[in-house]
Motif scaffolding. Structure first.
Motif, PDB file in Angstrom:
ATOM      1  N   ASP A 292       3.758  -6.705  10.210  1.00 37.44           N
ATOM      2  CA  ASP A 292       5.133  -6.703  10.703  1.00 37.44           C
ATOM      3  C   ASP A 292       5.844  -5.364  10.531  1.00 37.44           C
ATOM      4  N   GLN A 293       5.434  -4.561   9.558  1.00 37.26           N
ATOM      5  CA  GLN A 293       6.146  -3.300   9.289  1.00 37.26           C
ATOM      6  C   GLN A 293       5.427  -2.068   9.833  1.00 37.26           C
TER       7      GLN A 293
ATOM      8  N   ASN B 248       9.121   4.033   0.766  1.00 37.02           N
ATOM      9  CA  ASN B 248       9.492   2.627   0.567  1.00 37.02           C
ATOM     10  C   ASN B 248       8.573   1.939  -0.436  1.00 37.02           C
TER      11      ASN B 248
ATOM     12  N   PRO C 171     -10.686   5.321   4.384  1.00 35.89           N
ATOM     13  CA  PRO C 171     -10.981   4.134   5.180  1.00 35.89           C
ATOM     14  C   PRO C 171     -10.061   2.954   4.912  1.00 35.89           C
TER      15      PRO C 171
ATOM     16  N   GLY D 261     -10.001  -0.292  11.914  1.00 30.38           N
ATOM     17  CA  GLY D 261      -8.911   0.017  11.008  1.00 30.38           C
ATOM     18  C   GLY D 261      -8.831   1.464  10.557  1.00 30.38           C
ATOM     19  N   GLY D 262      -9.923   2.222  10.703  1.00 31.16           N
ATOM     20  CA  GLY D 262      -9.911   3.597  10.232  1.00 31.16           C
ATOM     21  C   GLY D 262      -8.949   4.473  11.020  1.00 31.16           C
ATOM     22  N   ILE D 263      -8.319   5.421  10.325  1.00 33.84           N
ATOM     23  CA  ILE D 263      -7.337   6.308  10.951  1.00 33.84           C
ATOM     24  C   ILE D 263      -7.888   7.727  10.976  1.00 33.84           C
TER      25      ILE D 263
ATOM     26  N   GLN E 207       0.096  -0.460   5.416  1.00 33.36           N
ATOM     27  CA  GLN E 207       0.167  -0.912   6.805  1.00 33.36           C
ATOM     28  C   GLN E 207       0.124  -2.430   6.839  1.00 33.36           C
TER      29      GLN E 207
ATOM     30  N   TYR F 138      -0.112   5.069   1.775  1.00 33.73           N
ATOM     31  CA  TYR F 138       0.582   4.379   2.853  1.00 33.73           C
ATOM     32  C   TYR F 138       0.216   2.903   2.826  1.00 33.73           C
TER      33      TYR F 138
ATOM     34  N   PHE G  97      -3.725   2.699   2.725  1.00 26.77           N
ATOM     35  CA  PHE G  97      -4.459   3.920   3.002  1.00 26.77           C
ATOM     36  C   PHE G  97      -4.027   5.015   2.053  1.00 26.77           C
TER      37      PHE G  97
ATOM     38  N   LYS H 243       7.506  13.301   3.758  1.00 22.65           N
ATOM     39  CA  LYS H 243       7.526  11.902   4.185  1.00 22.65           C
ATOM     40  C   LYS H 243       7.277  11.809   5.685  1.00 22.65           C
ATOM     41  N   LEU H 244       6.290  10.997   6.084  1.00 20.51           N
ATOM     42  CA  LEU H 244       6.025  10.731   7.494  1.00 20.51           C
ATOM     43  C   LEU H 244       6.696   9.427   7.892  1.00 20.51           C
TER      44      LEU H 244
ATOM     45  N   LEU I 152       2.868   1.134   9.724  1.00 22.67           N
ATOM     46  CA  LEU I 152       2.545   2.089   8.677  1.00 22.67           C
ATOM     47  C   LEU I 152       3.813   2.577   7.993  1.00 22.67           C
TER      48      LEU I 152
ATOM     49  N   PHE J  41       6.585   6.712  10.896  1.00 16.05           N
ATOM     50  CA  PHE J  41       5.615   6.341  11.920  1.00 16.05           C
ATOM     51  C   PHE J  41       6.233   5.555  13.062  1.00 16.05           C
ATOM     52  N   GLY J  42       5.704   5.784  14.270  1.00 16.42           N
ATOM     53  CA  GLY J  42       5.979   4.883  15.379  1.00 16.42           C
ATOM     54  C   GLY J  42       5.137   3.633  15.208  1.00 16.42           C
ATOM     55  N   LYS J  43       5.407   2.640  16.042  1.00 16.95           N
ATOM     56  CA  LYS J  43       4.691   1.365  15.925  1.00 16.95           C
ATOM     57  C   LYS J  43       3.302   1.417  16.566  1.00 16.95           C
TER      58      LYS J  43
ATOM     59  N   PHE K 136       5.165   5.063   4.608  1.00 18.22           N
ATOM     60  CA  PHE K 136       4.876   6.006   3.538  1.00 18.22           C
ATOM     61  C   PHE K 136       5.308   5.410   2.205  1.00 18.22           C
TER      62      PHE K 136
ATOM     63  N   LEU L  72      -3.051  -3.423   4.585  1.00 22.53           N
ATOM     64  CA  LEU L  72      -4.026  -2.343   4.445  1.00 22.53           C
ATOM     65  C   LEU L  72      -3.336  -1.210   3.706  1.00 22.53           C
TER      66      LEU L  72
END
Lengths: 109, 112
Positions: free
Chosen positions: B40-41, B59, B105, A41-43, B37, B35, B90, A96-97, B43, A99-101, B45, B88
């Motif tokens: 269904d949606q 959002n 994390p 899960g870490g980014i 996560q 953020y 972040f 604001k970022l 990630l 994100f892609g899926k 902001f 999740l």
């Protein structure tokens, strides 16, 4: 339609292969981020770029502002590269970022 | 290790409850981002703070609120929790605005 599109959605490769992950966006941006999300899960932030090309180790990121497209290349892929790769676009003058899926990469030994 | 810490790591609670998620940015970073996560949606902001001031909202539901304190740590408060809030969460930090972001994390919230 999502503002940021990634392709392919899933990719399975053999160790050693050259891999390309694509990202297209429909809005004007000031920067494009590439992120790696591990199975736990870490980014991790890989790159932030607004023009041209950046390289870090076996990873190369490119962006074409006119075509609204960015690619992430992985050379000599390794099983530890298995992760989800996410691109995110930042609009001009905004923090604001969007994100892609994400693209799930599996590299088999 | 990005240098960004988040607590707790996991949180299980019931619908209707209120929780607080905490984020400590990297030393010297003035910007904090939150953020969400979900499966269904993806990630999304939520909100950005810079040196104690709110700078951008995404959002973020009205049931959610956040703040950044003088020591630059930040808290995200989620109230009247619903099943759909399970996700999740972040936080990320950066030195200033428009810089590379470093992610914590995450906190995994489960609403039962």
């Amino acid at each position: 339609k999502n503002e940021v599109e990634q392709s392919p959605q899933n990719l399975t490769a053999q160790e050693g292969e050259f891999i390309t992950i694509n990202c297209s966006y429909s809005v004007g941006i000031s920067a494009l981020h590439w992120l790696q999300q591990h199975p736990g899960g870490g980014i991790v932030s890989l790159f932030m770029l607004s023009s041209g090309k950046k390289k870090h180790g076996r990873l190369i990121a490119t962006i074409n502002i006119q075509e609204k497209h960015s690619s992430l290349h992985i050379t000599a892929s390794h099983p530890r590269d298995s992760a989800v790769y996410i691109c995110a676009a930042r609009g001009g003058g905004s923090e604001k970022l969007v994100f892609g899926k994400g693209m799930k990469l599996t590299v088999n030994p | 290790d990005s240098g960004v810490t988040q607590t707790p790591k996991h949180l299980i609670t019931a619908t209707g409850q209120r929780v607080t998620l905490r984020c400590s940015p990297r030393s010297g970073d003035l910007s904090v981002y939150w953020y969400q996560q979900s499966l269904d949606q993806g990630l999304q902001f939520l909100i950005h703070y810079y040196n104690g001031e709110e700078r951008a909202k995404g959002n973020i539901l009205e049931r959610f609120s956040a703040q950044q304190f003088p020591d630059l740590h930040s808290e995200l408060n989620l109230s009247s929790l619903e099943l759909g809030d399970s996700a999740l969460y972040f936080c990320a930090s950066s030195v200033r605005m428009y810089n590379e972001q470093f992610f914590g994390p995450g906190t995994r919230l489960t609403v039962l």
